[in-house]
Design a protein around this motif. Structure first.
Motif, PDB file in Angstrom:
ATOM      1  N   VAL A 150       0.869  -1.175   0.000  1.00  0.00           N
ATOM      2  CA  VAL A 150       0.000   0.000   0.000  1.00  0.00           C
ATOM      3  C   VAL A 150       0.907   1.225   0.000  1.00  0.00           C
ATOM      4  O   VAL A 150       1.585   1.490   1.005  1.00  0.00           O
ATOM      5  N   PRO A 151       0.967   1.981  -1.102  1.00  0.00           N
ATOM      6  CA  PRO A 151       1.789   3.188  -1.124  1.00  0.00           C
ATOM      7  C   PRO A 151       1.327   4.184  -0.056  1.00  0.00           C
ATOM      8  O   PRO A 151       0.128   4.324   0.209  1.00  0.00           O
ATOM      9  N   VAL A 152       2.284   4.869   0.549  1.00  0.00           N
ATOM     10  CA  VAL A 152       2.010   5.861   1.588  1.00  0.00           C
ATOM     11  C   VAL A 152       2.639   7.180   1.145  1.00  0.00           C
ATOM     12  O   VAL A 152       3.821   7.205   0.773  1.00  0.00           O
ATOM     13  N   SER A 153       1.877   8.253   1.167  1.00  0.00           N
ATOM     14  CA  SER A 153       2.416   9.552   0.770  1.00  0.00           C
ATOM     15  C   SER A 153       3.477  10.002   1.763  1.00  0.00           C
ATOM     16  O   SER A 153       3.498   9.570   2.930  1.00  0.00           O
ATOM     17  N   ALA A 154       4.355  10.878   1.319  1.00  0.00           N
ATOM     18  CA  ALA A 154       5.386  11.410   2.211  1.00  0.00           C
ATOM     19  C   ALA A 154       4.750  12.122   3.407  1.00  0.00           C
ATOM     20  O   ALA A 154       5.228  12.016   4.541  1.00  0.00           O
ATOM     21  N   ARG A 155       3.653  12.804   3.154  1.00  0.00           N
ATOM     22  CA  ARG A 155       2.943  13.497   4.237  1.00  0.00           C
ATOM     23  C   ARG A 155       2.415  12.504   5.258  1.00  0.00           C
ATOM     24  O   ARG A 155       2.560  12.702   6.476  1.00  0.00           O
ATOM     25  N   ASP A 156       1.787  11.426   4.789  1.00  0.00           N
ATOM     26  CA  ASP A 156       1.247  10.434   5.713  1.00  0.00           C
ATOM     27  C   ASP A 156       2.343   9.657   6.423  1.00  0.00           C
ATOM     28  O   ASP A 156       2.164   9.230   7.575  1.00  0.00           O
ATOM     29  N   ALA A 157       3.481   9.447   5.769  1.00  0.00           N
ATOM     30  CA  ALA A 157       4.594   8.761   6.425  1.00  0.00           C
ATOM     31  C   ALA A 157       5.080   9.569   7.631  1.00  0.00           C
ATOM     32  O   ALA A 157       5.280   9.016   8.728  1.00  0.00           O
ATOM     33  N   GLN A 158       5.250  10.862   7.446  1.00  0.00           N
ATOM     34  CA  GLN A 158       5.678  11.715   8.556  1.00  0.00           C
ATOM     35  C   GLN A 158       4.584  11.824   9.617  1.00  0.00           C
ATOM     36  O   GLN A 158       4.856  11.835  10.826  1.00  0.00           O
ATOM     37  N   HIS A 159       3.330  11.899   9.150  1.00  0.00           N
ATOM     38  CA  HIS A 159       2.203  11.991  10.084  1.00  0.00           C
ATOM     39  C   HIS A 159       2.097  10.723  10.924  1.00  0.00           C
ATOM     40  O   HIS A 159       1.830  10.785  12.135  1.00  0.00           O
ATOM     41  N   LYS A 160       2.311   9.583  10.303  1.00  0.00           N
ATOM     42  CA  LYS A 160       2.280   8.310  11.032  1.00  0.00           C
ATOM     43  C   LYS A 160       3.269   8.333  12.182  1.00  0.00           C
ATOM     44  O   LYS A 160       2.918   8.013  13.328  1.00  0.00           O
ATOM     45  N   TRP A 161       4.511   8.693  11.899  1.00  0.00           N
ATOM     46  CA  TRP A 161       5.518   8.714  12.969  1.00  0.00           C
ATOM     47  C   TRP A 161       5.133   9.722  14.048  1.00  0.00           C
ATOM     48  O   TRP A 161       5.249   9.445  15.244  1.00  0.00           O
ATOM     49  N   GLY A 162       4.659  10.897  13.640  1.00  0.00           N
ATOM     50  CA  GLY A 162       4.285  11.897  14.630  1.00  0.00           C
ATOM     51  C   GLY A 162       3.186  11.415  15.553  1.00  0.00           C
ATOM     52  O   GLY A 162       3.246  11.633  16.777  1.00  0.00           O
ATOM     53  N   LEU A 163       2.181  10.756  15.000  1.00  0.00           N
ATOM     54  CA  LEU A 163       1.080  10.239  15.828  1.00  0.00           C
ATOM     55  C   LEU A 163       1.545   9.108  16.732  1.00  0.00           C
ATOM     56  O   LEU A 163       1.128   9.015  17.891  1.00  0.00           O
ATOM     57  N   LEU A 164       2.403   8.232  16.214  1.00  0.00           N
ATOM     58  CA  LEU A 164       2.932   7.159  17.055  1.00  0.00           C
ATOM     59  C   LEU A 164       3.654   7.724  18.271  1.00  0.00           C
ATOM     60  O   LEU A 164       3.433   7.299  19.413  1.00  0.00           O
ATOM     61  N   ASP A 165       4.537   8.686  18.032  1.00  0.00           N
ATOM     62  CA  ASP A 165       5.339   9.230  19.130  1.00  0.00           C
ATOM     63  C   ASP A 165       4.493  10.050  20.090  1.00  0.00           C
ATOM     64  O   ASP A 165       4.753  10.086  21.291  1.00  0.00           O
ATOM     65  N   GLU A 166       3.452  10.679  19.558  1.00  0.00           N
ATOM     66  CA  GLU A 166       2.578  11.478  20.420  1.00  0.00           C
ATOM     67  C   GLU A 166       1.733  10.605  21.334  1.00  0.00           C
ATOM     68  O   GLU A 166       1.576  10.911  22.528  1.00  0.00           O
ATOM     69  N   HIS A 167       1.195   9.519  20.799  1.00  0.00           N
ATOM     70  CA  HIS A 167       0.194   8.764  21.547  1.00  0.00           C
ATOM     71  C   HIS A 167       0.757   7.565  22.305  1.00  0.00           C
ATOM     72  O   HIS A 167       0.066   7.015  23.165  1.00  0.00           O
ATOM     73  N   TYR A 168       1.963   7.150  21.990  1.00  0.00           N
ATOM     74  CA  TYR A 168       2.544   6.011  22.704  1.00  0.00           C
ATOM     75  C   TYR A 168       3.776   6.445  23.477  1.00  0.00           C
ATOM     76  O   TYR A 168       4.878   5.930  23.288  1.00  0.00           O
ATOM     77  N   ALA A 169       3.559   7.380  24.390  1.00  0.00           N
ATOM     78  CA  ALA A 169       4.660   7.901  25.208  1.00  0.00           C
ATOM     79  C   ALA A 169       5.325   6.803  26.025  1.00  0.00           C
ATOM     80  O   ALA A 169       6.520   6.885  26.335  1.00  0.00           O
ATOM     81  N   SER A 170       4.577   5.750  26.364  1.00  0.00           N
ATOM     82  CA  SER A 170       5.144   4.659  27.170  1.00  0.00           C
ATOM     83  C   SER A 170       6.260   3.929  26.443  1.00  0.00           C
ATOM     84  O   SER A 170       7.056   3.219  27.077  1.00  0.00           O
ATOM     85  N   GLN A 171       6.354   4.088  25.140  1.00  0.00           N
ATOM     86  CA  GLN A 171       7.354   3.347  24.364  1.00  0.00           C
ATOM     87  C   GLN A 171       8.608   4.168  24.050  1.00  0.00           C
ATOM     88  O   GLN A 171       9.564   3.642  23.471  1.00  0.00           O
ATOM     89  N   ARG A 172       8.633   5.425  24.416  1.00  0.00           N
ATOM     90  CA  ARG A 172       9.713   6.307  23.994  1.00  0.00           C
ATOM     91  C   ARG A 172      11.080   5.900  24.525  1.00  0.00           C
ATOM     92  O   ARG A 172      12.094   6.224  23.931  1.00  0.00           O
ATOM     93  N   GLY A 173      11.141   5.189  25.627  1.00  0.00           N
ATOM     94  CA  GLY A 173      12.433   4.795  26.180  1.00  0.00           C
ATOM     95  C   GLY A 173      13.058   3.583  25.510  1.00  0.00           C
ATOM     96  O   GLY A 173      14.199   3.212  25.801  1.00  0.00           O
ATOM     97  N   ARG A 174      12.350   2.951  24.607  1.00  0.00           N
ATOM     98  CA  ARG A 174      12.849   1.740  23.956  1.00  0.00           C
ATOM     99  C   ARG A 174      13.850   2.100  22.861  1.00  0.00           C
ATOM    100  O   ARG A 174      13.667   3.088  22.136  1.00  0.00           O
ATOM    101  N   ASP A 175      14.890   1.262  22.717  1.00  0.00           N
ATOM    102  CA  ASP A 175      15.968   1.626  21.804  1.00  0.00           C
ATOM    103  C   ASP A 175      15.560   1.557  20.342  1.00  0.00           C
ATOM    104  O   ASP A 175      16.251   2.093  19.473  1.00  0.00           O
ATOM    105  N   TRP A 176      14.432   0.918  20.036  1.00  0.00           N
ATOM    106  CA  TRP A 176      13.966   0.827  18.657  1.00  0.00           C
ATOM    107  C   TRP A 176      12.913   1.863  18.311  1.00  0.00           C
ATOM    108  O   TRP A 176      12.445   1.937  17.172  1.00  0.00           O
ATOM    109  N   TRP A 177      12.546   2.680  19.284  1.00  0.00           N
ATOM    110  CA  TRP A 177      11.460   3.636  19.069  1.00  0.00           C
ATOM    111  C   TRP A 177      12.032   4.959  18.557  1.00  0.00           C
ATOM    112  O   TRP A 177      12.341   5.866  19.311  1.00  0.00           O
ATOM    113  N   ASP A 178      12.166   5.084  17.258  1.00  0.00           N
ATOM    114  CA  ASP A 178      12.592   6.351  16.670  1.00  0.00           C
ATOM    115  C   ASP A 178      12.140   6.416  15.212  1.00  0.00           C
ATOM    116  O   ASP A 178      11.739   5.412  14.622  1.00  0.00           O
TER     117      ASP A 178
END
Length: 210
Positions: A150-178
């Motif tokens: 499923v192709p993802v636009s550049a805008r949605d790719a950045q939006h996806k990461w932003g929403l993940l980091d915003e809403h899953y604060a509990s995961q921010r300390g993990r070494d793979w979360w970036d």
């Protein structure tokens, strides 16, 4: 490469997650595109997670797909196979209330036992739906060739990461979360289908109408 589109008109989508954040990590770009399409309803079922993690998941679902409905079970993380009968009953009961045209579910060969069980149940419970089995990057290194993109636009790719980091604060300390992990996988799958970014899925059965 031939583009295979989903049917026009109303579409019922079921999102299956063994853990909070599974669906958004794997399919966030796809969900953003489906939400923008219109005429699509989405329902989440998450099988594990504390109350705090469930609250994160509820907020994330609304951010990725406004109007989505969410349900949570409280099976122990990492132990779904031990509760096979109860898990199957939970998924079947959810399916009665939420028939689907499209099901987003984990891969049946995922390295995590919870993912494998849920992925296997998806196609046996929703027999008349298209089941897209999603991938989740992880320490186990279980990424494999996929069959559908499923192709993802550049805008949605950045939006996806932003929403993940915003809403899953509990995961921010993990070494793979970036952003590099998530955008890197989107870029790799995009390269495989001649797009900048994409999410990839495996499909075991599909019907083509000619």
């Amino acid at each position: 490469m031939i583009d295979l589109g989903l049917p026009t008109g109303d579409l019922r989508v079921v999102c299956l997650a063994a853990h909070p954040d599974d669906v958004e990590i794997a399919c966030g770009g796809t969900l953003l595109a489906l939400a923008a399409r219109g005429g699509v309803s989405a329902s989440w079922l998450t099988l594990t997670g504390s109350a705090d993690r469930a609250a994160e998941s509820d907020a994330a679902a609304q951010a990725f797909f406004p109007g989505a409905t969410t349900e949570h079970a409280t099976f122990p993380d990492g132990r779904l196979p031990q509760h096979w009968g109860d898990v199957k009953a939970t998924v079947e009961a959810f399916a009665v209330e939420h028939p689907a045209d499209l099901v987003l579910a984990p891969r049946t060969d995922d390295a995590h036992q919870d993912h494998r069980l849920l992925g296997t149940l998806a196609s046996t419970v929703w027999r008349d739906a298209l089941v897209l089995h999603y991938e989740i990057p992880k320490w186990d290194g279980d990424l494999r060739p996929q069959t559908h993109y499923v192709p993802v636009s550049a805008r949605d790719a950045q939006h996806k990461w932003g929403l993940l980091d915003e809403h899953y604060a509990s995961q921010r300390g993990r070494d793979w979360w970036d952003s590099e992990v998530f955008l890197g996988l989107l870029r790799l799958r995009g390269m495989e289908c001649r797009h900048r970014y994409a999410e990839a899925f495996s499909v075991s059965k599909a019907v083509l109408s000619l």
